[in-house]
Structure formats: structure tokens, C-alpha cells
Design a protein around this motif. Structure first.
Motif, PDB file in Angstrom:
ATOM      1  N   TYR A 289      89.032 -91.771 -25.485  1.00 27.65           N
ATOM      2  CA  TYR A 289      89.724 -92.231 -24.524  1.00 27.65           C
ATOM      3  C   TYR A 289      89.351 -93.941 -25.440  1.00 27.65           C
ATOM      4  CZ  TYR A 289      88.424 -94.991 -20.419  1.00 27.65           C
ATOM      5  OH  TYR A 289      88.733 -95.505 -18.586  1.00 27.65           O
ATOM      6  N   ASP A 290      89.049 -94.404 -26.163  1.00 21.18           N
ATOM      7  CA  ASP A 290      89.635 -95.595 -26.636  1.00 21.18           C
ATOM      8  C   ASP A 290      89.279 -95.212 -28.398  1.00 21.18           C
ATOM      9  OD1 ASP A 290      86.620 -95.582 -28.035  1.00 21.18           O
ATOM     10  OD2 ASP A 290      86.177 -96.710 -25.864  1.00 21.18           O
ATOM     11  N   ASP A 291      89.396 -96.376 -29.462  1.00 18.52           N
ATOM     12  CA  ASP A 291      89.578 -96.552 -30.569  1.00 18.52           C
ATOM     13  C   ASP A 291      88.099 -96.740 -31.333  1.00 18.52           C
ATOM     14  OD1 ASP A 291      88.907 -98.982 -30.438  1.00 18.52           O
ATOM     15  OD2 ASP A 291      90.981-100.099 -31.224  1.00 18.52           O
ATOM     16  N   LYS A 292      87.076 -96.543 -30.159  1.00 20.87           N
ATOM     17  CA  LYS A 292      85.510 -96.673 -30.883  1.00 20.87           C
ATOM     18  C   LYS A 292      85.222 -95.365 -30.092  1.00 20.87           C
ATOM     19  CE  LYS A 292      84.974-101.046 -28.985  1.00 20.87           C
ATOM     20  NZ  LYS A 292      84.334-102.530 -28.100  1.00 20.87           N
ATOM     21  N   GLY A 293      85.860 -94.384 -30.561  1.00 21.39           N
ATOM     22  CA  GLY A 293      85.601 -92.741 -31.196  1.00 21.39           C
ATOM     23  C   GLY A 293      85.007 -92.158 -29.397  1.00 21.39           C
ATOM     24  N   HIS A 294      85.000 -92.571 -28.842  1.00 19.24           N
ATOM     25  CA  HIS A 294      84.659 -91.972 -27.068  1.00 19.24           C
ATOM     26  C   HIS A 294      85.458 -91.145 -26.369  1.00 19.24           C
ATOM     27  CE1 HIS A 294      82.765 -96.766 -26.929  1.00 19.24           C
ATOM     28  NE2 HIS A 294      81.142 -95.233 -26.490  1.00 19.24           N
ATOM     29  N   ILE A 295      85.019 -89.949 -26.067  1.00 20.64           N
ATOM     30  CA  ILE A 295      85.911 -88.791 -25.951  1.00 20.64           C
ATOM     31  C   ILE A 295      85.435 -88.580 -23.760  1.00 20.64           C
ATOM     32  CG2 ILE A 295      86.186 -86.413 -25.321  1.00 20.64           C
ATOM     33  CD1 ILE A 295      85.570 -86.504 -29.441  1.00 20.64           C
ATOM     34  N   VAL A 296      86.012 -88.579 -23.595  1.00 17.54           N
ATOM     35  CA  VAL A 296      85.964 -88.191 -22.012  1.00 17.54           C
ATOM     36  C   VAL A 296      86.131 -86.915 -21.915  1.00 17.54           C
ATOM     37  CG1 VAL A 296      88.004 -88.885 -20.382  1.00 17.54           C
ATOM     38  CG2 VAL A 296      86.534 -89.171 -19.710  1.00 17.54           C
ATOM     39  N   THR A 297      85.275 -86.245 -20.912  1.00 14.97           N
ATOM     40  CA  THR A 297      85.397 -84.818 -20.787  1.00 14.97           C
ATOM     41  C   THR A 297      84.639 -84.702 -19.370  1.00 14.97           C
ATOM     42  OG1 THR A 297      85.030 -82.192 -21.555  1.00 14.97           O
ATOM     43  CG2 THR A 297      83.686 -84.494 -22.377  1.00 14.97           C
TER      44      THR A 297
ATOM     45  N   GLN B 280      80.381 -86.276 -10.066  1.00 15.09           N
ATOM     46  CA  GLN B 280      81.967 -85.995 -10.659  1.00 15.09           C
ATOM     47  C   GLN B 280      82.199 -85.375 -11.314  1.00 15.09           C
ATOM     48  OE1 GLN B 280      83.178 -88.249  -8.416  1.00 15.09           O
ATOM     49  NE2 GLN B 280      85.205 -87.533  -8.786  1.00 15.09           N
ATOM     50  N   ASP B 281      81.604 -84.338 -11.984  1.00 17.59           N
ATOM     51  CA  ASP B 281      81.991 -83.407 -13.213  1.00 17.59           C
ATOM     52  C   ASP B 281      82.337 -84.199 -14.006  1.00 17.59           C
ATOM     53  OD1 ASP B 281      82.134 -81.382 -14.560  1.00 17.59           O
ATOM     54  OD2 ASP B 281      83.574 -80.164 -13.459  1.00 17.59           O
ATOM     55  N   LEU B 282      82.759 -85.082 -14.710  1.00 20.22           N
ATOM     56  CA  LEU B 282      82.324 -86.082 -16.572  1.00 20.22           C
ATOM     57  C   LEU B 282      81.367 -86.298 -16.797  1.00 20.22           C
ATOM     58  CD1 LEU B 282      85.195 -88.778 -14.538  1.00 20.22           C
ATOM     59  CD2 LEU B 282      85.889 -86.672 -15.986  1.00 20.22           C
ATOM     60  N   ALA B 283      82.029 -86.667 -17.939  1.00 24.80           N
ATOM     61  CA  ALA B 283      80.793 -87.119 -18.454  1.00 24.80           C
ATOM     62  C   ALA B 283      81.712 -87.900 -20.089  1.00 24.80           C
ATOM     63  CB  ALA B 283      80.262 -86.057 -19.795  1.00 24.80           C
ATOM     64  N   VAL B 284      80.941 -88.226 -21.116  1.00 28.16           N
ATOM     65  CA  VAL B 284      80.878 -88.922 -22.132  1.00 28.16           C
ATOM     66  C   VAL B 284      80.707 -88.155 -23.087  1.00 28.16           C
ATOM     67  CG1 VAL B 284      82.294 -91.449 -23.194  1.00 28.16           C
ATOM     68  CG2 VAL B 284      82.717 -90.757 -20.540  1.00 28.16           C
ATOM     69  N   ILE B 285      81.382 -88.974 -24.576  1.00 27.53           N
ATOM     70  CA  ILE B 285      80.843 -88.722 -25.335  1.00 27.53           C
ATOM     71  C   ILE B 285      80.995 -89.180 -26.482  1.00 27.53           C
ATOM     72  CG2 ILE B 285      80.008 -86.141 -25.234  1.00 27.53           C
ATOM     73  CD1 ILE B 285      81.784 -85.098 -27.320  1.00 27.53           C
ATOM     74  N   LYS B 286      80.788 -89.061 -28.054  1.00 24.56           N
ATOM     75  CA  LYS B 286      80.824 -90.944 -29.016  1.00 24.56           C
ATOM     76  C   LYS B 286      80.721 -89.906 -30.594  1.00 24.56           C
ATOM     77  CE  LYS B 286      80.597 -95.426 -30.355  1.00 24.56           C
ATOM     78  NZ  LYS B 286      80.804 -95.295 -31.321  1.00 24.56           N
ATOM     79  N   LEU B 287      82.434 -90.156 -31.294  1.00 26.29           N
ATOM     80  CA  LEU B 287      81.972 -89.867 -32.753  1.00 26.29           C
ATOM     81  C   LEU B 287      80.880 -90.290 -32.893  1.00 26.29           C
ATOM     82  CD1 LEU B 287      85.546 -88.600 -33.163  1.00 26.29           C
ATOM     83  CD2 LEU B 287      83.669 -86.619 -32.687  1.00 26.29           C
TER      84      LEU B 287
END
Length: 355
Positions: free
Chosen positions: A82-90, A123-130
Motif C-alpha cells: 500500500y505504501d513505501d513504509k511496508g503497509h500491505i492491504v489484504t 468489510q473483509d479488509l485488513a492491514v499488516i506491516k512488514l
């Protein structure tokens, strides 16, 4: 259960030329010029195909590095950087109840670790972060899902059945679908409005990946495939659904900023309910089990034990139909609720709250 115009013209022009030549060939004046023209027209068809193929390959090259594989302890899915900070949407159903994950990017076999930021099952959405952002990690570009049109070509990217960095192709079959997911225990899961229907193949493992247009923009997050009860509840080929990019951005931005969803934009009655059946064992309404104090239903005088049979002009027979009816409304909307209490039918106006 509930290409662009210039590209289409580019494909159609050679076909029009072939049709014209077929009509002319019936005259007695066919000669070398006709043969030359035919050869030129025939050569033009593969050229257009090559142009479209090049478009596909460019999009894949640009976007696939932004699509990752997510491994939880008991489930596998996909995600989008999602962004350059390591956030990933799933998808929320990809992360489940897990807090830590292993992530593999498309251009590396190294396994990265990530932690859950927040999951929003409604909403069946989540965010994880590396935990550590690798060099060269590329964020995807999210498009305007309001501009999505039926018939436009799309690519679905993800890890179907564990086959990482896979790409399937299809079109947008419809927009604005409201879809209810099935829960893992057979119950009704999230009811999600305004979903994009696509013919691009979506299989287990695709969830949380990217549905991409030919401009290289993510227009949705593939989430589920339709189930055909006539085929043993197996996936119905060519009917998949993706959460639109606009909703993905709305939810992800709040999670990244506040650590949770603070404004869902989803209407709610403020009740806990269950489906009830009539004397013929047919679904006949939603029994109110609990009323949230100060919620919309409470303020409208609805009580535990009441059976809701209609919301506005929509008949309510199951908890799913109530969820789908509410998905079409927004917090603050005023509507009516028809219900029965001790056998008597009643009707009241209600200002919907927020989920």
C-alpha cells in the motif's frame, strides 16, 4: 446473491478492413492490388494482438512486484503493497485471528515477517506491516473505482492455490454488487456493497491480491468467487468479486492513521438478530436478540423479541437480507422498520446509525 475505447477501435479496425475485402473479392476485378491489400490486412490483425499483448506484459511488469504472498499459520492468501513504509492491504479472512505472518514478494524468494495492524471483518479488509522494509519495495497505484466500466479488461494477480505471482485475465462483468460471504462455520460472513464482478479467475489464494486495469491501477481487491449449489457448492467459473479500490483506500487510510476504522460509512440498526422461520419452516424474518443501548433501533422503540419483516420497501426474511438492505443505506439515512410484536404488526421510523 445476491478496453478503453481507443483500444477497442484499434482491434476492430482490421476486422472491418477484412469484411470490406471479402465483399470486394466477389467482383471480377480482383488482381494483384487486391492480393496485396489482403496480405496487408491479414498482417494487421496480429499487429493489434501484439499491441494488446504488450499492454498486458507492461501492466504485469509494473504491478506484479507490488503483489505479495501472505502465509498465516493455517491459511495462505495475497496482499498488495500500500505504501513505501511496508503497509500491505489484504482481506480480513486471510489474516483470520493471526497476529504475525510470513510474506514473500514477487521478485524475491526471501521470506519477510509482518505483524497485524488491524483487521476489519465487517468489510473483509485488513492491514499488516512488514517488520523490515526491503530495498526496492514498490507500492501499487490505486485507481478510482467509480470510473470502472462494464466490459473493460482486467487482470487478477495473486497466489491462487499457492502458485505465487500468478495472473489471470477477464473483464469487468458488473459493478455495484452487494455480496454476502459465507462464514467458516457455515454462518453468514461480511455483507459487502458495491463490489466489482469479474470474469477473471479467482481461486483460493487470490484473496487479498490485486484486480488491475490496463493503466496499471488497482481497481479492486479480489475477495471471493461465487458458489454454485448445483455443483456441490464448488466455485462457479467466471464469477468473482473484488472490493472496490475506493473502499480499500478509505479503510486502509484510517487503519494506518488511527490503528482502527473510525468511520465505516456503513449503516446499522444497532441490534443483534437471528433468522426465524414460520410454521412451514420458511425464513420469515429477523428476531431481535439484543438491542444496543442508544442505537438506532433503541431510539425507535424496537425491543428484544420483536421480529423485523421489512426495512423501508425491502422485505426482510433472513439476517443476510437485512444486512444486504442496510448495505444499500448510509448512516444518518431515515427509513422505516416493519416488525411484529406479540403477533401484532407495527411500523416505526428510524434514523440509521453506524456500524
Amino acid at each position: 446473491m445476491d478496453v478503453s475505447r481507443t483500444r477497442a477501435l484499434r482491434l476492430l479496425a482490421p476486422l472491418a478492413a477484412l469484411a470490406l475485402l471479402t465483399a470486394c473479392s466477389d467482383s471480377g476485378s480482383a488482381g494483384k492490388s487486391d492480393a496485396s491489400t489482403k496480405q496487408a490486412a491479414q498482417a494487421a490483425v496480429p499487429a493489434s494482438g501484439n499491441d494488446l499483448q504488450s499492454d498486458y506484459q507492461k501492466v504485469i511488469k509494473d504491478v506484479l512486484p507490488s503483489v505479495v504472498q501472505i502465509q498465516a499459520s493455517s491459511d495462505l492468501g495475497s496482499g498488495v503493497v500500500y505504501d513505501d513504509k511496508g503497509h500491505i492491504v489484504t482481506n480480513a479472512h486471510v489474516v483470520g485471528d493471526e497476529k504475525t505472518f510470513e510474506v514473500t514478494t514477487a521478485n524475491s524468494e526471501d521470506t519477510l515477517t509482518a505483524k497485524l495492524v488491524y483487521s476489519y471483518p465487517e468489510q473483509d479488509l485488513a492491514v499488516i506491516k512488514l517488520d523490515k522494509v526491503p530495498d526496492g519495495l514498490k507500492a501499487a497505484m490505486f485507481g478510482d473505482s467509480a470510473k470502472v466500466q462494464v466490459g473493460q479488461i482486467v487482470l487478477a494477480m495473486g497466489s491462487p492455490l499457492g502458485l505465487s505471482s500468478s495472473v489471470t485475465q477477464g473483464i469487468v462483468s458488473a459493478t455495484g454488487r452487494t455480496v454476502s460471504e459465507g462464514g467458516s462455520d457455515g454462518s453468514t460472513g461480511a455483507t459487502i456493497p458495491n463490489m466489482i464482478q469479474t470474469s477473471a479467475a479467482i481461486n483460493p489464494g487470490n484473496s487479498g491480491g490485486a484486480l488491475v486495469d490496463l493503466d496499471g491501477q488497482v481497481i479492486g481487491i479480489p475477495t471471493l468467487a461465487a458458489i454454485d449449489p448445483n455443483m456441490g457448492n464448488s466455485a462457479a467459473p467466471g464469477i468473482g468479486f473484488a472490493i472496490p479500490a475506493s473502499m480499500v483506500r478509505t479503510v486502509a487510510d484510517q487503519i494506518i492513521k488511527d490503528g482502527k476504522v473510525t468511520d465505516s460509512g456503513r449503516a446499522a440498526l444497532g441490534i443483534t438478530g437471528r433468522t426465524v422461520v414460520d410454521d412451514e419452516f420458511k425464513a420469515a424474518g429477523v428476531a431481535v436478540v439484543e438491542v444496543k443501548s442508544g442505537g438506532a433501533a433503541d431510539q425507535a422503540g424496537i425491543e428484544a423479541g420483536d421480529v423485523i419483516t421489512r426495512l423501508g420497501d425491502t422485505d426482510i426474511t433472513t439476517i443476510t437480507s437485512l444486512s444486504e438492505a442496510l448495505a444499500a443505506d448510509k448512516p444518518g439515512d431515515r427509513t422505516s422498520v416493519t416488525y411484529t410484536r406479540n403477533g401484532d404488526e407495527k411500523k416505526t421510523d428510524v434514523t440509521l446509525g453506524e456500524q
